[in-house]
Design a protein around this motif. Structure first.
Motif, PDB file in Angstrom:
ATOM      1  N   TYR A 121     -43.844   3.746   8.758  1.00  0.00           N
ATOM      2  CA  TYR A 121     -45.173   3.146   8.660  1.00  0.00           C
ATOM      3  C   TYR A 121     -45.731   2.739  10.021  1.00  0.00           C
ATOM      4  N   ARG A 122     -44.929   2.806  11.061  1.00  0.00           N
ATOM      5  CA  ARG A 122     -45.389   2.444  12.405  1.00  0.00           C
ATOM      6  C   ARG A 122     -45.858   3.649  13.216  1.00  0.00           C
ATOM      7  N   ASN A 123     -45.943   4.797  12.600  1.00  0.00           N
ATOM      8  CA  ASN A 123     -46.362   6.004  13.307  1.00  0.00           C
ATOM      9  C   ASN A 123     -47.875   5.972  13.510  1.00  0.00           C
ATOM     10  N   TYR A 124     -48.283   5.635  14.717  1.00  0.00           N
ATOM     11  CA  TYR A 124     -49.710   5.458  14.989  1.00  0.00           C
ATOM     12  C   TYR A 124     -50.496   6.757  14.877  1.00  0.00           C
ATOM     13  N   GLU A 125     -49.858   7.889  15.116  1.00  0.00           N
ATOM     14  CA  GLU A 125     -50.564   9.164  14.992  1.00  0.00           C
ATOM     15  C   GLU A 125     -50.958   9.425  13.541  1.00  0.00           C
ATOM     16  N   LEU A 126     -50.089   9.073  12.622  1.00  0.00           N
ATOM     17  CA  LEU A 126     -50.425   9.227  11.206  1.00  0.00           C
ATOM     18  C   LEU A 126     -51.569   8.299  10.809  1.00  0.00           C
ATOM     19  N   TRP A 127     -51.563   7.068  11.323  1.00  0.00           N
ATOM     20  CA  TRP A 127     -52.670   6.152  11.035  1.00  0.00           C
ATOM     21  C   TRP A 127     -53.980   6.693  11.605  1.00  0.00           C
ATOM     22  N   LEU A 128     -53.927   7.261  12.782  1.00  0.00           N
ATOM     23  CA  LEU A 128     -55.133   7.825  13.405  1.00  0.00           C
ATOM     24  C   LEU A 128     -55.681   8.976  12.562  1.00  0.00           C
ATOM     25  N   ILE A 129     -54.801   9.864  12.149  1.00  0.00           N
ATOM     26  CA  ILE A 129     -55.236  11.006  11.343  1.00  0.00           C
ATOM     27  C   ILE A 129     -55.752  10.536   9.985  1.00  0.00           C
ATOM     28  N   LEU A 130     -55.100   9.542   9.400  1.00  0.00           N
ATOM     29  CA  LEU A 130     -55.580   9.001   8.127  1.00  0.00           C
ATOM     30  C   LEU A 130     -56.996   8.448   8.287  1.00  0.00           C
ATOM     31  N   GLY A 131     -57.236   7.760   9.389  1.00  0.00           N
ATOM     32  CA  GLY A 131     -58.584   7.259   9.657  1.00  0.00           C
ATOM     33  C   GLY A 131     -59.610   8.374   9.705  1.00  0.00           C
ATOM     34  N   GLN A 132     -59.239   9.492  10.282  1.00  0.00           N
ATOM     35  CA  GLN A 132     -60.157  10.627  10.347  1.00  0.00           C
ATOM     36  C   GLN A 132     -60.531  11.125   8.954  1.00  0.00           C
ATOM     37  N   THR A 133     -59.587  11.052   8.012  1.00  0.00           N
ATOM     38  CA  THR A 133     -59.897  11.519   6.652  1.00  0.00           C
ATOM     39  C   THR A 133     -60.898  10.607   5.954  1.00  0.00           C
ATOM     40  N   TYR A 134     -60.996   9.362   6.404  1.00  0.00           N
ATOM     41  CA  TYR A 134     -61.902   8.402   5.765  1.00  0.00           C
ATOM     42  C   TYR A 134     -63.265   8.291   6.445  1.00  0.00           C
ATOM     43  N   GLN A 184     -62.674   1.722   5.762  1.00  0.00           N
ATOM     44  CA  GLN A 184     -61.276   2.113   5.634  1.00  0.00           C
ATOM     45  C   GLN A 184     -60.818   2.873   6.877  1.00  0.00           C
ATOM     46  N   ALA A 185     -61.699   3.718   7.405  1.00  0.00           N
ATOM     47  CA  ALA A 185     -61.376   4.449   8.635  1.00  0.00           C
ATOM     48  C   ALA A 185     -61.103   3.462   9.767  1.00  0.00           C
ATOM     49  N   TYR A 186     -61.947   2.450   9.885  1.00  0.00           N
ATOM     50  CA  TYR A 186     -61.777   1.445  10.937  1.00  0.00           C
ATOM     51  C   TYR A 186     -60.434   0.729  10.811  1.00  0.00           C
ATOM     52  N   LEU A 187     -60.063   0.374   9.584  1.00  0.00           N
ATOM     53  CA  LEU A 187     -58.778  -0.303   9.371  1.00  0.00           C
ATOM     54  C   LEU A 187     -57.598   0.599   9.745  1.00  0.00           C
ATOM     55  N   CYS A 188     -57.716   1.867   9.434  1.00  0.00           N
ATOM     56  CA  CYS A 188     -56.657   2.810   9.820  1.00  0.00           C
ATOM     57  C   CYS A 188     -56.553   2.894  11.342  1.00  0.00           C
ATOM     58  N   TYR A 189     -57.704   2.939  12.022  1.00  0.00           N
ATOM     59  CA  TYR A 189     -57.688   2.998  13.484  1.00  0.00           C
ATOM     60  C   TYR A 189     -57.116   1.715  14.081  1.00  0.00           C
ATOM     61  N   GLU A 190     -57.409   0.581  13.448  1.00  0.00           N
ATOM     62  CA  GLU A 190     -56.811  -0.670  13.927  1.00  0.00           C
ATOM     63  C   GLU A 190     -55.287  -0.633  13.797  1.00  0.00           C
ATOM     64  N   ASN A 191     -54.787  -0.102  12.694  1.00  0.00           N
ATOM     65  CA  ASN A 191     -53.337   0.041  12.538  1.00  0.00           C
ATOM     66  C   ASN A 191     -52.775   0.975  13.609  1.00  0.00           C
ATOM     67  N   ALA A 192     -53.475   2.065  13.857  1.00  0.00           N
ATOM     68  CA  ALA A 192     -53.027   3.002  14.886  1.00  0.00           C
ATOM     69  C   ALA A 192     -52.927   2.290  16.234  1.00  0.00           C
ATOM     70  N   LEU A 193     -53.932   1.511  16.553  1.00  0.00           N
ATOM     71  CA  LEU A 193     -53.938   0.779  17.817  1.00  0.00           C
ATOM     72  C   LEU A 193     -52.802  -0.245  17.869  1.00  0.00           C
ATOM     73  N   PHE A 194     -52.576  -0.938  16.775  1.00  0.00           N
ATOM     74  CA  PHE A 194     -51.522  -1.948  16.710  1.00  0.00           C
ATOM     75  C   PHE A 194     -50.147  -1.347  16.984  1.00  0.00           C
TER      76      PHE A 194
END
Length: 131
Positions: free
Chosen positions: A77-90, A97-107
């Motif tokens: 769950y700490r894979n920031y690349e997956l969070w970034l790509i998930l954000g792109q899908t939203y 939701q996209a913004y929250l995914c990008y925040e996780n990616a950044l974190f």
């Protein structure tokens, strides 16, 4: 975003190298074929999740991409690349939701160059209507 080659084990290196080249050259049909073979011969791992999701998004299979990303996030769950790509899908579906995914990616990001990329995605969202 171009994929950078990461240090991999010998087996993984050869398995991913060709797929990454196909993605970087936007040869989606060949990338899909090689991913199908790799996934059927090997257990889905984080890197295959990232590569598969990238191809699925590029070929407009967003729901399938989200499923692959979810499987990857179950592995780490700490894979920031997956969070970034998930954000792109939203981005076109749910900007918040996209913004929250990008925040996780950044974190979870630990790479300075990628922090800049993720910040550019966050800034893009802040400039969008409806955010």
């Amino acid at each position: 975003i171009k994929f950078r080659r990461k240090p991999l084990g010998r087996r993984d290196h050869f398995m991913y190298e060709s797929i990454i080249d196909k993605i970087n050259n936007q040869n989606w049909a060949e990338a899909t074929r090689e991913l199908s073979v790799s996934i059927s011969e090997n257990k889905l791992d984080e890197q295959l999740s990232i590569l598969a999701a990238t191809v699925l998004i590029a070929t407009d299979h967003i729901e399938e991409a989200r499923k692959v990303i979810a499987e990857g996030l179950k592995l780490n769950y700490r894979n920031y690349e997956l969070w970034l790509i998930l954000g792109q899908t939203y981005e076109t579906f749910n900007i918040n939701q996209a913004y929250l995914c990008y925040e996780n990616a950044l974190f979870y990001c630990n790479n300075n160059a990628d922090v800049e990329v993720i910040n550019s995605f966050l800034n893009h969202i802040k400039d969008c209507d409806g955010f």
